[in-house]
Design an enzyme around this catalytic site. Structure first.
Site, PDB file in Angstrom:
ATOM      1  CB  SER A 150      -0.969  -0.032   1.186  1.00 42.81           C
ATOM      2  OG  SER A 150      -1.891   1.018   1.103  1.00 42.81           O
ATOM      3  CG  ASP A 307      -5.816   0.425  -1.590  1.00 44.43           C
ATOM      4  OD1 ASP A 307      -5.077   1.428  -1.508  1.00 44.43           O
ATOM      5  OD2 ASP A 307      -5.743  -0.531  -0.794  1.00 44.43           O
TER       6      ASP A 307
END
Length: 578
Positions: A150, A307
């Site tokens: 991430s 995301d």
């Protein structure tokens, strides 16, 4: 060098076992240079496969992210899949982001799956995490994984695991997979030799199918046609967003999108930022500078695996301001529901979902539109769980959490910055079509519902003693909840660990209705909410603050905003969290 017997034995296993020459050379270099602390950290434990997968610093060692720790995790997952789906063709999808070693790790995972008789759909190049979630359902896979860490610093990488609904694994599969991974005791148990016939490369056809679904989310294409030249600055922060965000915006009809070229090339070293995190202004600075030079309308930024999305707009003084995660979630919910109502698309089955630490204005917006609002624990796997539970009976419209993650529509079952960028741009176009800015739209929204203001404090407590301190803080808050905070009575304690909501005046207790999680919430007499939540992956405890200030008119927005800030600071001071 004074290494413990256990540590020395573990190191010797790596030096004499079936590990590659480079790995052994790296370990010997640490031994020869007496780097005791580095060796200890690399070997003192096995990198933990948690409920979502692996995440750690890359390098040689049992507590590092490397081909062997990844291999053991993949072998454990393969064993579990073979158990769960006997006699079936098992299929998995594999994707990766722009981080260093991500492509290699994805290939290793694909090879191991294939060696275990599993059909693998491997993305030919880097792709956003939400497209992996989409691919699982689109291709009828039983599972999937994406190599990503991430928005962590460049030294990290990870391995996130998904189930057949495209959502991250949840109980009982998460714990069962952990059991299988922990059962792999040796690297010799891992089947590294690929069966190339079982690995199928995918790419453009999945992009087209995914982007078609994003386009279907558009509610007001006429406004986009009129405002197609809305000036948008976009940065992928050296990540995967460059593969789909520009195409998604172009497909909706936006013709004036400017990419931050210095951050356009995928690069796991993230050379222009300290941390590729769109929550941080310093990561957004190049985009903000370009927007100012171009006199743009909107700034969008996605994190490396795309995301999460950050945005910035001009305020009423022409200054660029970041819109935080709660504000973006509220704006998106406000737009989705009001635009669907105007378009006659609303049904009685519609619902939204947001997490217990996200702004309660989302619930207010839903109620005003006659839409059900569900709250759940932090994490999109819980939002996906509610969609799964209600599938066929109710219709998911959108949802999100304060940490810059949003999911619109249910064709993806994880947070999705691609579709969020598309709808944020549409929302800005609609506002401009009506003669005002997105910032002014936000002011109007809060004038309707009252000004909700949120703030987050994250306290880092390192080491074993730090972990103990965090537990002590939670124990003390649970056993001795404050009666007042900043002069306001605490009326309710929500203990998600014990699963009870306790009225502190009457003593009445009700169930939370959610599974157990170590979170405490204090509700004040004016509706303010304070949440305490230890991190599951980092040595941190997070405190979330949410206050509400009356706001009858946009004219009073700045004053109400200052008063809300003052209220939050008074709460922080009283709880001695500064």
């Amino acid at each position: 060098m004074a290494l413990s017997t256990d540590l020395q034995q573990k190191i010797n296993t790596w030096l004499t076992g079936n590990y590659d020459a480079d790995t052994k050379a790296n370990i010997r270099q640490l031994l020869d240079s007496d780097q005791e602390e580095a060796l200890s950290d690399a070997f003192y434990r096995n990198l933990e496969f948690g409920t979502g997968g692996l995440r750690g610093i890359m390098g040689a060692g049992s507590n590092r992210m490397n081909r062997y720790t990844l291999g053991m995790a993949t072998q454990g997952l393969s064993n579990y899949l073979v158990q769960q789906f006997p006699g079936q063709e098992i299929k998995v999808a594999v994707a990766h982001d722009s981080r260093n070693n991500s492509a290699e790790f994805a290939r290793i995972a694909a090879d191991i799956f294939s060696a275990n008789g599993i059909t693998v759909y491997l993305f030919e190049a880097l792709r956003p995490t939400p497209e992996l979630s989409f691919a699982i359902r689109h291709l009828g896979c039983q599972s999937g994984c994406v190599v990503t860490a991430s928005h962590n610093p460049k030294e990290y990488n990870g391995f996130k695991v998904y189930w057949n609904d495209g959502a991250q694994v949840v109980s009982p599969h998460d714990k069962n997979i952990i059991t299988e991974v922990n059962a792999i005791q040796s690297v010799d148990d891992v089947r590294f030799q690929a069966d190339a016939s079982r690995v199928q490369l995918i790419g453009a056809e999945l992009d087209a199918a995914y982007l078609a679904k994003v386009k279907e989310l558009s509610i007001n294409p006429e406004a986009i046609r009129r405002q197609h030249d809305l000036k948008i600055v976009y940065t992928p922060l050296h990540g995967t967003g460059i593969t789909l965000v520009p195409q998604a915006l172009a497909q909706l009809g936006f013709s004036n999108v400017h990419i931050v070229e210095a951050q356009a090339t995928p690069d796991g070293n993230f050379p222009t930022v300290l941390s590729p995190n769109p929550e941080e202004k310093v990561a957004m600075q190049l985009a903000l500078d370009q927007a100012k030079a171009l006199d743009a309308d909107l700034v969008l930024a996605t994190d490396p695996d795309s995301d999460r999305v950050g945005m910035a707009v001009k305020d009423n003084h022409g200054e660029w301001v970041l819109v935080n995660g709660n504000q973006t979630a509220a704006l998106l919910t406000h737009y989705l529901l009001s635009a669907r109502a105007r378009a006659g698309k609303m049904t009685e089955q519609d619902f939204i979902v947001y997490t217990i630490v996200t702004s309660d204005v989302l619930g207010d917006i839903a109620r005003r539109h006659g839409v059900k609002a569900y709250q759940t624990l932090t994490g999109f796997k819980y939002i996906a769980g509610i969609i799964r539970e209600l599938e066929g009976r109710e219709t998911y419209i959108g949802g999100g959490e304060e940490s810059y993650g949003y999911m619109i529509g249910d064709f993806v079952r994880d947070k999705d910055a691609i579709s969020a960028c598309a709808l944020i741009a549409e929302m800005a176009a609609v506002a401009k079509d009506q003669g005002h800015t997105l910032y002014q739209e936000m002011q109007r929204m809060y004038a309707t519902y009252g000004l909700y203001k949120e703030h987050l404090i994250s306290l880092t407590k390192k080491g074993q003693r730090g972990a103990e301190e965090i537990q002590e803080m939670m124990r003390d808050l649970r056993a001795n909840p404050p009666r007042t905070i900043a002069g306001l009575a605490v009326t309710e304690l929500r203990d998600y660990g014990q699963g009870v909501i306790r009225n502190l005046h009457t003593g009445q207790e009700l169930p939370t209705g959610l599974e157990s999680s170590n979170v405490l919430q204090f509700i004040l007499e004016d509706g303010s909410k304070i949440s305490a939540r230890p991190s599951g992956t980092e040595p941190k405890i997070k405190f979330y603050f949410s206050v509400k200030q009356p706001l009858a008119s946009v004219v009073d927005f700045d004053l109400a905003n200052r008063r809300a800030d003052e209220k939050i600071q008074a709460i922080i001071a009283d709880m001695q969290l500064q």
